[in-house]
Motif scaffolding. Structure first.
Motif, short mmCIF file in Angstrom:
data_model
loop_
_atom_site.label_atom_id
_atom_site.label_comp_id
_atom_site.label_asym_id
_atom_site.label_seq_id
_atom_site.Cartn_x
_atom_site.Cartn_y
_atom_site.Cartn_z
N ARG A 103 0.85 -1.17 -0.06
CA ARG A 103 -0.06 -0.01 0.20
C ARG A 103 0.86 1.26 0.27
NH1 ARG A 103 -2.49 -0.73 6.23
NH2 ARG A 103 -0.63 -0.21 7.22
N GLN A 104 0.53 2.22 -0.65
CA GLN A 104 1.02 3.69 -0.56
C GLN A 104 -0.14 4.51 -0.23
OE1 GLN A 104 3.03 4.55 -4.24
NE2 GLN A 104 4.55 5.75 -2.93
N ALA A 105 0.41 5.40 0.76
CA ALA A 105 -0.60 6.63 1.27
C ALA A 105 0.13 7.65 0.83
CB ALA A 105 -0.62 6.53 2.79
N PRO A 106 -0.59 8.67 0.46
CA PRO A 106 -0.28 10.04 -0.04
C PRO A 106 0.97 10.45 0.79
CG PRO A 106 -2.46 10.25 0.19
CD PRO A 106 -2.17 8.77 0.86
N GLY A 107 1.91 10.90 0.13
CA GLY A 107 3.34 11.48 0.84
C GLY A 107 4.16 10.27 1.29
N LYS A 108 3.85 9.07 1.42
CA LYS A 108 4.72 8.01 1.67
C LYS A 108 5.25 7.10 1.02
CE LYS A 108 2.37 8.42 6.53
NZ LYS A 108 1.63 7.66 7.65
N GLU A 109 5.92 6.42 1.34
CA GLU A 109 6.66 5.44 0.35
C GLU A 109 5.71 4.16 0.39
OE1 GLU A 109 11.36 6.31 0.63
OE2 GLU A 109 10.57 4.37 1.45
N ARG A 110 5.76 3.35 -0.43
CA ARG A 110 4.83 2.12 -0.56
C ARG A 110 5.44 1.15 0.44
NH1 ARG A 110 4.98 -0.22 -6.66
NH2 ARG A 110 7.29 -0.77 -5.77
N GLU A 111 4.87 0.66 0.94
CA GLU A 111 4.95 -0.52 2.28
C GLU A 111 4.53 -1.66 2.09
OE1 GLU A 111 3.83 1.07 6.18
OE2 GLU A 111 1.64 0.99 5.47
N PHE A 112 5.13 -2.66 2.59
CA PHE A 112 4.50 -4.13 2.60
C PHE A 112 3.37 -4.28 3.37
CE2 PHE A 112 4.63 -8.76 2.43
CZ PHE A 112 4.38 -9.17 3.59
N VAL A 113 2.45 -4.91 2.89
CA VAL A 113 1.20 -5.56 3.83
C VAL A 113 1.22 -6.90 4.11
CG1 VAL A 113 -1.11 -5.32 4.07
CG2 VAL A 113 -0.18 -3.41 3.10
N ALA A 114 1.12 -7.77 3.17
CA ALA A 114 1.17 -9.26 3.28
C ALA A 114 1.29 -10.02 2.06
CB ALA A 114 -0.40 -9.44 3.75
N ARG A 115 1.76 -11.12 2.52
CA ARG A 115 2.16 -12.02 1.21
C ARG A 115 1.79 -13.35 1.58
NH1 ARG A 115 7.74 -11.63 1.82
NH2 ARG A 115 8.13 -13.73 2.39
N VAL A 116 1.58 -14.21 0.53
CA VAL A 116 1.30 -15.53 0.72
C VAL A 116 1.80 -16.34 -0.40
CG1 VAL A 116 -0.73 -15.41 -1.09
CG2 VAL A 116 -1.03 -17.20 0.45
N SER A 117 2.55 -17.77 -0.06
CA SER A 117 3.14 -18.25 -0.92
C SER A 117 2.42 -18.87 -1.96
CB SER A 117 3.83 -19.67 0.02
OG SER A 117 2.70 -20.45 0.36
N TRP A 118 2.96 -19.65 -2.88
CA TRP A 118 2.51 -19.84 -4.36
C TRP A 118 1.51 -21.23 -3.76
CZ3 TRP A 118 2.48 -25.06 -5.51
CH2 TRP A 118 3.37 -26.00 -5.08
N SER A 119 1.59 -21.86 -2.77
CA SER A 119 0.82 -22.88 -2.39
C SER A 119 -0.35 -22.48 -1.63
CB SER A 119 1.54 -23.97 -1.87
OG SER A 119 1.96 -23.73 -0.55
N GLY A 120 -0.37 -21.26 -0.90
CA GLY A 120 -1.14 -20.72 0.27
C GLY A 120 -0.80 -21.17 1.40
#
Length: 119
Positions: free
Chosen positions: A38-55
């Protein structure tokens, strides 16, 4: 090539919920890890969540742990982000991205969907 399209964003009051979807087309995304950023106005993009290929493996930023849940359905070529107990600071453009090897970075990105949480 993998094309990613996000949907499900919108305006919600603090404490509410939204469910974002990331639909993959073109080459199947089933062999890729998929992340939400996600990227908020005036801020750098940040990681939120990740899922592996298998889930089978998921990762979350501390700021969303316990409130957001990432999941995937490889049969439908979709990855979802269930967001509960939303806060105004969650307001941002949310992007999904796919990575063949996370250590090498994300190979494909969607255009983003706006999430606005009002107080």
């Amino acid at each position: 090539q993998v094309q990613l399209v996000e949907s499900g964003g919108g305006l919600v009051q603090a404490g509410g919920s939204l469910r974002l979807s990331c639909a993959a087309s073109g080459r199947t995304a089933s062999g890729y890890a998929v992340g939400w950023f996600r990227q908020a106005p005036g801020k750098e993009r940040e990681f939120v969540a990740r899922v592996s290929w298998s889930g089978g493996t998921t990762y979350y930023a501390d700021s969303v742990k316990g409130r957001f849940t990432i999941s995937r359905d490889n049969a439908k070529n979709t990855v979802s982000l269930q967001m509960n107990s939303l806060k105004p600071e969650d307001t941002a453009v949310y992007y999904c991205a796919a990575a063949a090897l996370v250590a090498r970075g994300y190979d494909y990105w969607g255009q983003g969907t706006q999430v606005t949480v009002s107080s």
